[in-house]
Design an enzyme around this catalytic site. Structure first.
Site, PDB file in Angstrom:
ATOM      1  N   TRP A   1     -53.653 -11.308  -9.672  1.00 16.87           N
ATOM      2  CA  TRP A   1     -53.013 -10.732  -8.480  1.00 16.87           C
ATOM      3  C   TRP A   1     -51.602 -10.265  -8.764  1.00 16.87           C
ATOM      4  O   TRP A   1     -50.853 -10.895  -9.504  1.00 16.87           O
ATOM      5  CB  TRP A   1     -52.960 -11.795  -7.379  1.00 16.87           C
ATOM      6  CG  TRP A   1     -52.051 -11.476  -6.232  1.00 16.87           C
ATOM      7  CD1 TRP A   1     -50.718 -11.774  -6.120  1.00 16.87           C
ATOM      8  CD2 TRP A   1     -52.394 -10.795  -5.016  1.00 16.87           C
ATOM      9  NE1 TRP A   1     -50.220 -11.327  -4.919  1.00 16.87           N
ATOM     10  CE2 TRP A   1     -51.219 -10.724  -4.216  1.00 16.87           C
ATOM     11  CE3 TRP A   1     -53.572 -10.235  -4.529  1.00 16.87           C
ATOM     12  CZ2 TRP A   1     -51.199 -10.125  -2.961  1.00 16.87           C
ATOM     13  CZ3 TRP A   1     -53.545  -9.637  -3.265  1.00 16.87           C
ATOM     14  CH2 TRP A   1     -52.377  -9.588  -2.498  1.00 16.87           C
ATOM     15  N   LYS A   2     -51.201  -9.157  -8.138  1.00 16.20           N
ATOM     16  CA  LYS A   2     -49.795  -8.754  -8.072  1.00 16.20           C
ATOM     17  C   LYS A   2     -49.495  -8.226  -6.678  1.00 16.20           C
ATOM     18  O   LYS A   2     -50.377  -7.661  -6.023  1.00 16.20           O
ATOM     19  CB  LYS A   2     -49.438  -7.697  -9.111  1.00 16.20           C
ATOM     20  CG  LYS A   2     -49.717  -6.260  -8.672  1.00 16.20           C
ATOM     21  CD  LYS A   2     -49.031  -5.204  -9.535  1.00 16.20           C
ATOM     22  CE  LYS A   2     -47.544  -5.215  -9.399  1.00 16.20           C
ATOM     23  NZ  LYS A   2     -47.052  -4.793  -8.052  1.00 16.20           N
ATOM     24  N   ASN A   3     -48.237  -8.400  -6.243  1.00 15.42           N
ATOM     25  CA  ASN A   3     -47.776  -7.708  -5.046  1.00 15.42           C
ATOM     26  C   ASN A   3     -46.363  -7.167  -5.279  1.00 15.42           C
ATOM     27  O   ASN A   3     -46.206  -6.272  -6.108  1.00 15.42           O
ATOM     28  CB  ASN A   3     -47.925  -8.550  -3.773  1.00 15.42           C
ATOM     29  CG  ASN A   3     -47.219  -9.881  -3.801  1.00 15.42           C
ATOM     30  OD1 ASN A   3     -47.457 -10.712  -4.672  1.00 15.42           O
ATOM     31  ND2 ASN A   3     -46.373 -10.143  -2.811  1.00 15.42           N
ATOM     32  N   ASP A   4     -45.341  -7.666  -4.631  1.00 14.02           N
ATOM     33  CA  ASP A   4     -44.034  -6.999  -4.601  1.00 14.02           C
ATOM     34  C   ASP A   4     -43.447  -6.694  -5.984  1.00 14.02           C
ATOM     35  O   ASP A   4     -43.335  -7.578  -6.834  1.00 14.02           O
ATOM     36  CB  ASP A   4     -43.014  -7.866  -3.866  1.00 14.02           C
ATOM     37  CG  ASP A   4     -43.314  -7.979  -2.393  1.00 14.02           C
ATOM     38  OD1 ASP A   4     -44.342  -7.456  -1.945  1.00 14.02           O
ATOM     39  OD2 ASP A   4     -42.498  -8.608  -1.677  1.00 14.02           O
TER      40      ASP A   4
ATOM     41  N   TRP B   1     -40.387 -16.091  -5.019  1.00 19.66           N
ATOM     42  CA  TRP B   1     -40.653 -14.935  -4.177  1.00 19.66           C
ATOM     43  C   TRP B   1     -39.805 -13.743  -4.652  1.00 19.66           C
ATOM     44  O   TRP B   1     -39.262 -13.757  -5.732  1.00 19.66           O
ATOM     45  CB  TRP B   1     -40.351 -15.263  -2.707  1.00 19.66           C
ATOM     46  CG  TRP B   1     -41.286 -16.260  -2.087  1.00 19.66           C
ATOM     47  CD1 TRP B   1     -42.310 -16.930  -2.706  1.00 19.66           C
ATOM     48  CD2 TRP B   1     -41.280 -16.704  -0.738  1.00 19.66           C
ATOM     49  NE1 TRP B   1     -42.940 -17.768  -1.813  1.00 19.66           N
ATOM     50  CE2 TRP B   1     -42.338 -17.648  -0.599  1.00 19.66           C
ATOM     51  CE3 TRP B   1     -40.499 -16.401   0.379  1.00 19.66           C
ATOM     52  CZ2 TRP B   1     -42.611 -18.289   0.617  1.00 19.66           C
ATOM     53  CZ3 TRP B   1     -40.771 -17.033   1.588  1.00 19.66           C
ATOM     54  CH2 TRP B   1     -41.822 -17.964   1.699  1.00 19.66           C
TER      55      TRP B   1
ATOM     56  N   ARG C   1     -34.681 -13.783   3.382  1.00 19.27           N
ATOM     57  CA  ARG C   1     -35.359 -13.616   2.095  1.00 19.27           C
ATOM     58  C   ARG C   1     -35.115 -12.236   1.464  1.00 19.27           C
ATOM     59  O   ARG C   1     -34.532 -11.359   2.064  1.00 19.27           O
ATOM     60  CB  ARG C   1     -36.860 -13.831   2.266  1.00 19.27           C
ATOM     61  CG  ARG C   1     -37.557 -12.878   3.236  1.00 19.27           C
ATOM     62  CD  ARG C   1     -39.065 -13.155   3.242  1.00 19.27           C
ATOM     63  NE  ARG C   1     -39.792 -12.273   4.124  1.00 19.27           N
ATOM     64  CZ  ARG C   1     -40.071 -12.548   5.394  1.00 19.27           C
ATOM     65  NH1 ARG C   1     -39.659 -13.676   5.933  1.00 19.27           N
ATOM     66  NH2 ARG C   1     -40.772 -11.694   6.125  1.00 19.27           N
ATOM     67  N   ASP C   2     -35.628 -12.109   0.244  1.00 20.19           N
ATOM     68  CA  ASP C   2     -35.672 -10.856  -0.519  1.00 20.19           C
ATOM     69  C   ASP C   2     -34.288 -10.290  -0.829  1.00 20.19           C
ATOM     70  O   ASP C   2     -33.994  -9.121  -0.544  1.00 20.19           O
ATOM     71  CB  ASP C   2     -36.487  -9.790   0.233  1.00 20.19           C
ATOM     72  CG  ASP C   2     -37.867 -10.269   0.640  1.00 20.19           C
ATOM     73  OD1 ASP C   2     -38.351 -11.246   0.044  1.00 20.19           O
ATOM     74  OD2 ASP C   2     -38.466  -9.667   1.539  1.00 20.19           O
TER      75      ASP C   2
ATOM     76  N   GLU D   1     -38.262  -6.316   5.209  1.00 17.42           N
ATOM     77  CA  GLU D   1     -38.480  -7.001   3.938  1.00 17.42           C
ATOM     78  C   GLU D   1     -37.957  -6.133   2.798  1.00 17.42           C
ATOM     79  O   GLU D   1     -37.856  -4.910   2.927  1.00 17.42           O
ATOM     80  CB  GLU D   1     -39.970  -7.298   3.721  1.00 17.42           C
ATOM     81  CG  GLU D   1     -40.554  -8.299   4.716  1.00 17.42           C
ATOM     82  CD  GLU D   1     -41.975  -8.708   4.345  1.00 17.42           C
ATOM     83  OE1 GLU D   1     -42.151  -9.854   3.873  1.00 17.42           O
ATOM     84  OE2 GLU D   1     -42.897  -7.893   4.529  1.00 17.42           O
TER      85      GLU D   1
ATOM     86  N   TRP E   1     -50.678  -5.666   3.893  1.00 17.70           N
ATOM     87  CA  TRP E   1     -50.960  -7.049   4.286  1.00 17.70           C
ATOM     88  C   TRP E   1     -52.027  -7.144   5.379  1.00 17.70           C
ATOM     89  O   TRP E   1     -52.494  -8.233   5.698  1.00 17.70           O
ATOM     90  CB  TRP E   1     -49.683  -7.758   4.714  1.00 17.70           C
ATOM     91  CG  TRP E   1     -48.800  -8.109   3.558  1.00 17.70           C
ATOM     92  CD1 TRP E   1     -47.541  -7.640   3.302  1.00 17.70           C
ATOM     93  CD2 TRP E   1     -49.115  -8.991   2.469  1.00 17.70           C
ATOM     94  NE1 TRP E   1     -47.054  -8.167   2.130  1.00 17.70           N
ATOM     95  CE2 TRP E   1     -47.991  -9.012   1.601  1.00 17.70           C
ATOM     96  CE3 TRP E   1     -50.233  -9.774   2.144  1.00 17.70           C
ATOM     97  CZ2 TRP E   1     -47.969  -9.770   0.428  1.00 17.70           C
ATOM     98  CZ3 TRP E   1     -50.195 -10.533   0.968  1.00 17.70           C
ATOM     99  CH2 TRP E   1     -49.082 -10.530   0.141  1.00 17.70           C
TER     100      TRP E   1
END
Length: 521
Positions: A60-63, A121, A186-187, A235, A323
Site C-alpha cells: 500500500w501507498k498513499n500520501d 503520518w 497534522r501534516d 490536509e 478516501w
C-alpha cells in the site's frame, strides 16, 4: 578393408545422430525462448501495474511527502504500509529519481512503531544546510505527525538523518509541537523563508491552516492562521513563492481539501496572495483548484532542484486515489495498491481577468519514453469516426475546432463493440470540459463520482487537449493546463480503441499525435 568400411559408416551414422540431436536441442531452446517471451508479454498485458506512473512496489501507498533535491537526485518519501491489507499503520518509504520519471526504490527509511508513539503520518523533509538544528551541516530533518503515546493525540515529532536520508533517528519520544487542544493537528509542511530568514511551517488544523516560525526546527512559535470556507477539513498544506509570466512574485497557499458537499472538487485548493512573514492575505476569498478530477489527493509541489532559486516553475504530483473508495482497485489481486499521477511542471500566469492562476503540463522528460508515434493531420467528424490506431498507454494531443457542435471529444480505451469507453470532451451546451468514466470499470461503486466537470467558455470554439492514458488512470490537460481532470480508471486490457465524436454539428480534429509510452518498471 570391409570391416574398416563398416566402422566408418557406423561412425558417420553416430555423428549424424549427434548433430541432429544438437539441432533439435537448439530449436527446442529457441522455441522455449519464444514461449518465455510470449509468457512475459501475456503477463505484461494482463497486469494493472501502471506503465509510466510511479507505483508502490507492493502492498500500500498513499500520501506523497514533498520531494527534495540533493546529491544530484530527487528524494521522495511516501506513506507505505507493508502489512496491508491485514495490518494498519504507515511508515516512510524512500525512492530516488534523476528525471522525475524513472524511480529507484530505496526501501523503508522511517519504520513504523519503533517507539511508544504511533505510526508515521504525513509531514515534510528538509536539508539543514546551515546546521540550524544541531545535527550537523547537511543533515536531513523530517517533521511529521504521529498519534502520541499520551492519548493518541495528533502531535508533531522530529526525526533526523546523518546518512543523507537513507535512515532516520527519532530526536525525542516527546513532541516538538504538542497538540494545542484541537482534534485535527497534522501534516506539517516546512520551508525556509529567504525573505524573512527563518523556517516556516504550515499545519492542517481542521478548517484552518496554522502558521508557525522557528530558527532551529525544534522550537516553533504560532504566528497566525488562515481560515478556509466550504472546502471541508484541510490536509497536507503547502506554501511557496512563484514568479508569474508578467514578472510579479506571488505567494501561493495550497491544501488538499474536500469540497464535494458544496459542489467543489476533492483535490488541491490554492490561493494566490501575499505573505508578510506572519499573515497570508489572499487575492480572492474563493480558492482555485489544481485539478478537477476525482483522484488527485495529498498533492505536493516542490522546487526545481536543478535550477535552485528560480521561482518561474515548480513540480507537482499527487496520490491517485480517493478516501471514498481506497480499496476498490483490481491491483489488490496483484499484491499492491497505490500509484501517483505523472509529475507536472507548474507555472503562474496572469489571466485576462487579472487573476493569477497555476498552469500545469506533464514534464518534458516524459517524452523520453516514446516508443512509437502515430500522426493524423486532420480528421473531419460529424457523428463519430473510429480510428484504426489503438493504444493502452500513451499521450494523445489534438486541436479541435467547431462552430455549432454541442458535444465534441474522444472515446478512449474503447471496447471492440463500443459499449465500454472513457469519454473526454467539451460539452459546449453546458459550457464545460469533462471526463466521464461511467462506461468503463472504475472504483466508485456509488456512481456519484463518474463525470468530472469544469467551466469552459462557450464563446470559444476551439480547444487543445493533451491526454495521458495508462492502465489505471486518465489525466486530461485542457488548453494551457489551467483545467486538469485526473481520475482512476480500470479498463479491460483489450479495450484499446479510439473514437472521435462530434454531436450536433461538424468538428475538425487537427494535429492528432499519439505517442505510445514505454514502461518505467
Amino acid at each position: 578393408m570391409k570391416k574398416k568400411g563398416a566402422y566408418k559408416w557406423i561412425a558417420l551414422a553416430v555423428l549424424l545422430v549427434v548433430i541432429a540431436g544438437l539441432i533439435i536441442a537448439a530449436v527446442s531452446k529457441k522455441e522455449d525462448t519464444k514461449d518465455q517471451r510470449k509468457e512475459k508479454e501475456n503477463k505484461s498485458e494482463s497486469t494493472y501495474r501502471p506503465v509510466y506512473h510511479f507505483s508502490t512496489p507492493d502492498k500500500w501507498k498513499n500520501d506523497p511527502q514533498k520531494p527534495i533535491y540533493f546529491d544530484g537526485k530527487y528524494h521522495y518519501y511516501y506513506l507505505y504500509n507493508h502489512d496491508y491489507p491485514k495490518g494498519n499503520g504507515t511508515e516512510w518509504r524512500h525512492a530516488t529519481s534523476k528525471d522525475l520519471v524513472h524511480w529507484k526504490d530505496e526501501g523503508v527509511a522511517i519504520p513504523k512503531y519503533t517507539n511508544k508513539n504511533g505510526d508515521i503520518w504525513s509531514g515534510s523533509v528538509v536539508e539543514d544546510k546551515e546546521n540550524t538544528a544541531g545535527f550537523g551541516k547537511g543533515a536531513i530533518v523530517a517533521i511529521m505527525t504521529q498519534p502520541s503515546a499520551d492519548g493518541q493525540k495528533q502531535e508533531q515529532y522530529l526525526w533526523y538523518s546523518t546518512d543523507r536520508g537513507k535512515t532516520f533517528k527519532s530526536y525525542s519520544k516527546n513532541p516538538i509541537m504538542p497538540n494545542p487542544g484541537t482534534k485535527d493537528f497534522r501534516d506539517p509542511k516546512v520551508i525556509w523563508d529567504n525573505e524573512h530568514d527563518k523556517w516556516i511551517l504550515v499545519m492542517s488544523e481542521g478548517e484552518k491552516i496554522g502558521f508557525y516560525e522557528s530558527s532551529n526546527l525544534k522550537d516553533w512559535t504560532y504566528t497566525g492562521g488562515f481560515v478556509t470556507k466550504d472546502i471541508g477539513i484541510t490536509e497536507c498544506p503547502d506554501l511557496f513563492q512563484m514568479k508569474a509570466d508578467d514578472g510579479t512574485v506571488k505567494w501561493v497557499l495550497g491544501t488538499s481539501a474536500n469540497g464535494k458537499e458544496s459542489g467543489k472538487p476533492n483535490t488541491y485548493a490554492y490561493w494566490t496572495g501575499n505573505y508578510d512573514g506572519t499573515t497570508f492575505t489572499p487575492d480572492m476569498d474563493e480558492p482555485q483548484w489544481l485539478d478537477h478530477g476525482f483522484d488527485w489527493y495529498g498533492a505536493v509541489t516542490f522546487e526545481d532542484g536543478k535550477n535552485k532559486g528560480s521561482l518561474k516553475k515548480r513540480y507537482a504530483f499527487a496520490w491517485m486515489n480517493n478516501w471514498d473508495y481506497p480499496d476498490k482497485t483490481p491491483t489488490m489481486k496483484e499484491g499492491f495498491n497505490g500509484f501517483d499521477s505523472v509529475t507536472r511542471e507548474i507555472t503562474l500566469s496572469k489571466q485576462d481577468d487579472d487573476q493569477y492562476s497555476l498552469l500545469s503540463k506533464p514534464v518534458e522528460e516524459l517524452n523520453q519514453l516514446t516508443d512509437s508515434t502515430n500522426s493524423l493531420e486532420q480528421v473531419e467528424v460529424n457523428g463519430e469516426k473510429k480510428l484504426k490506431i489503438k493504444g493502452e498507454a500513451y499521450q494523445l494531443d489534438t486541436d479541435i475546432s467547431w462552430s455549432d457542435a454541442e458535444n465534441v471529444g474522444l472515446r478512449l480505451r474503447e471496447s471492440a463493440d463500443q459499449k465500454r469507453h472513457i469519454d473526454v470532451g467539451i460539452f459546449a451546451k453546458d459550457n464545460v470540459s469533462y471526463v466521464n468514466r461511467s462506461y468503463s470499470n472504475q472504483p466508485d461503486q456509488s456512481k456519484k463520482y463518474v463525470e468530472s466537470r469544469d467551466y469552459f467558455d462557450a464563446g470559444k470554439k476551439n480547444v487543445h487537449l493533451k491526454i495521458l492514458v495508462d492502465k489505471t488512470s486518465i489525466e486530461v490537460f485542457v488548453d494551457d493546463g489551467k483545467t486538469v481532470h485526473s481520475s482512476e480508471v480500470f479498463p479491460r486490457h483489450n479495450d484499446q480503441g479510439i473514437t472521435l465524436f462530434s454531436q450536433g454539428g461538424t468538428s475538425l480534429f487537427k494535429n492528432i499525435e499519439i505517442k505510445r509510452l514505454r514502461s518505467i518498471q
